[in-house]
Design a protein around this motif. Sequence first.
Motif, PDB file in Angstrom:
ATOM      1  N   GLY A  32       0.817  -1.211   0.000  1.00 41.94           N
ATOM      2  CA  GLY A  32       0.000   0.000   0.000  1.00 41.94           C
ATOM      3  C   GLY A  32       0.851   1.261   0.000  1.00 41.94           C
ATOM      4  O   GLY A  32       0.554   2.221  -0.714  1.00 41.94           O
TER       5      GLY A  32
ATOM      6  N   VAL B  29       0.418   3.559  -3.205  1.00 45.19           N
ATOM      7  CA  VAL B  29      -0.079   4.934  -3.050  1.00 45.19           C
ATOM      8  C   VAL B  29       0.988   5.929  -3.485  1.00 45.19           C
ATOM      9  O   VAL B  29       0.707   6.868  -4.236  1.00 45.19           O
ATOM     10  CB  VAL B  29      -0.546   5.193  -1.593  1.00 45.19           C
ATOM     11  CG1 VAL B  29      -0.833   6.668  -1.368  1.00 45.19           C
ATOM     12  CG2 VAL B  29      -1.771   4.347  -1.270  1.00 45.19           C
TER      13      VAL B  29
ATOM     14  N   ASP C 160      -5.063  -4.869  -7.476  1.00 40.78           N
ATOM     15  CA  ASP C 160      -5.358  -3.454  -7.221  1.00 40.78           C
ATOM     16  C   ASP C 160      -5.121  -2.578  -8.442  1.00 40.78           C
ATOM     17  O   ASP C 160      -5.862  -1.631  -8.683  1.00 40.78           O
ATOM     18  CB  ASP C 160      -4.683  -2.927  -5.954  1.00 40.78           C
ATOM     19  CG  ASP C 160      -3.194  -2.787  -5.999  1.00 40.78           C
ATOM     20  OD1 ASP C 160      -2.673  -2.199  -6.952  1.00 40.78           O
ATOM     21  OD2 ASP C 160      -2.540  -3.247  -5.056  1.00 40.78           O
TER      22      ASP C 160
ATOM     23  N   TRP D  19      -8.949   8.944  -4.962  1.00 40.96           N
ATOM     24  CA  TRP D  19      -8.740   8.370  -3.640  1.00 40.96           C
ATOM     25  C   TRP D  19      -9.718   7.244  -3.322  1.00 40.96           C
ATOM     26  O   TRP D  19      -9.323   6.237  -2.728  1.00 40.96           O
ATOM     27  CB  TRP D  19      -8.776   9.460  -2.573  1.00 40.96           C
ATOM     28  CG  TRP D  19      -7.605  10.378  -2.744  1.00 40.96           C
ATOM     29  CD1 TRP D  19      -7.614  11.641  -3.261  1.00 40.96           C
ATOM     30  CD2 TRP D  19      -6.240  10.081  -2.450  1.00 40.96           C
ATOM     31  NE1 TRP D  19      -6.335  12.149  -3.299  1.00 40.96           N
ATOM     32  CE2 TRP D  19      -5.468  11.207  -2.807  1.00 40.96           C
ATOM     33  CE3 TRP D  19      -5.588   8.962  -1.925  1.00 40.96           C
ATOM     34  CZ2 TRP D  19      -4.091  11.257  -2.646  1.00 40.96           C
ATOM     35  CZ3 TRP D  19      -4.213   9.018  -1.755  1.00 40.96           C
ATOM     36  CH2 TRP D  19      -3.480  10.149  -2.113  1.00 40.96           C
TER      37      TRP D  19
ATOM     38  N   THR E 240      -8.410   3.465  -2.711  1.00 42.37           N
ATOM     39  CA  THR E 240      -8.785   2.781  -1.469  1.00 42.37           C
ATOM     40  C   THR E 240      -9.552   1.498  -1.774  1.00 42.37           C
ATOM     41  O   THR E 240      -9.276   0.439  -1.188  1.00 42.37           O
ATOM     42  CB  THR E 240      -9.628   3.718  -0.579  1.00 42.37           C
ATOM     43  OG1 THR E 240      -8.868   4.895  -0.302  1.00 42.37           O
ATOM     44  CG2 THR E 240     -10.033   3.038   0.715  1.00 42.37           C
TER      45      THR E 240
END
Length: 159
Positions: free
Chosen positions: A34, A38, A103, A124, A128
């Motif tokens: 993550g 990100v 993802d 976002w 997420t």
Amino acid sequence: MDHTAHPHQHAHTDSDASWRTAARATLHCLTGCGIGEVLGMVIGTAAGLHSAATVVLSIALAFVFGYALTMRGVLRAGLPLPRALKVALAADTVSIAVMELIDNTVMVGVPGAMDAGLTQALFWVSLTASLAVAFVLTTPVNRWMITRGKGHAVVHQHH
């Protein structure tokens, strides 16, 4: 005192491969992935990179941060750097690869998500959601690997 049993050594039984254990392993993986994911998406989006370049950057950083998080723990346990790297590769490669496939597929698949700016909720929310979907779908993979003494089961031998 019994020196044959180390309190952190684990025999791999069906209980070790519980969903809870797999979820913890996946959460550990998600933390490193993550951070990289990100960071890669933010850098790529802020720099105006093409979607493909942003995805490649995100994947590369996810692997770097995922491996680094695992290596930090096994280095603290006293493993030398080359051995720690081998443990991290054995423990995390499949999990990170599955997580990244999922993802990034979600991010690319959400219309407009890759083109949304950093100030837009679509970016976002999509990011997420992509990580949440990756967590849910990677947990069974990690459970399967742990039952076979692979994946995060390798790390537990060094704690």
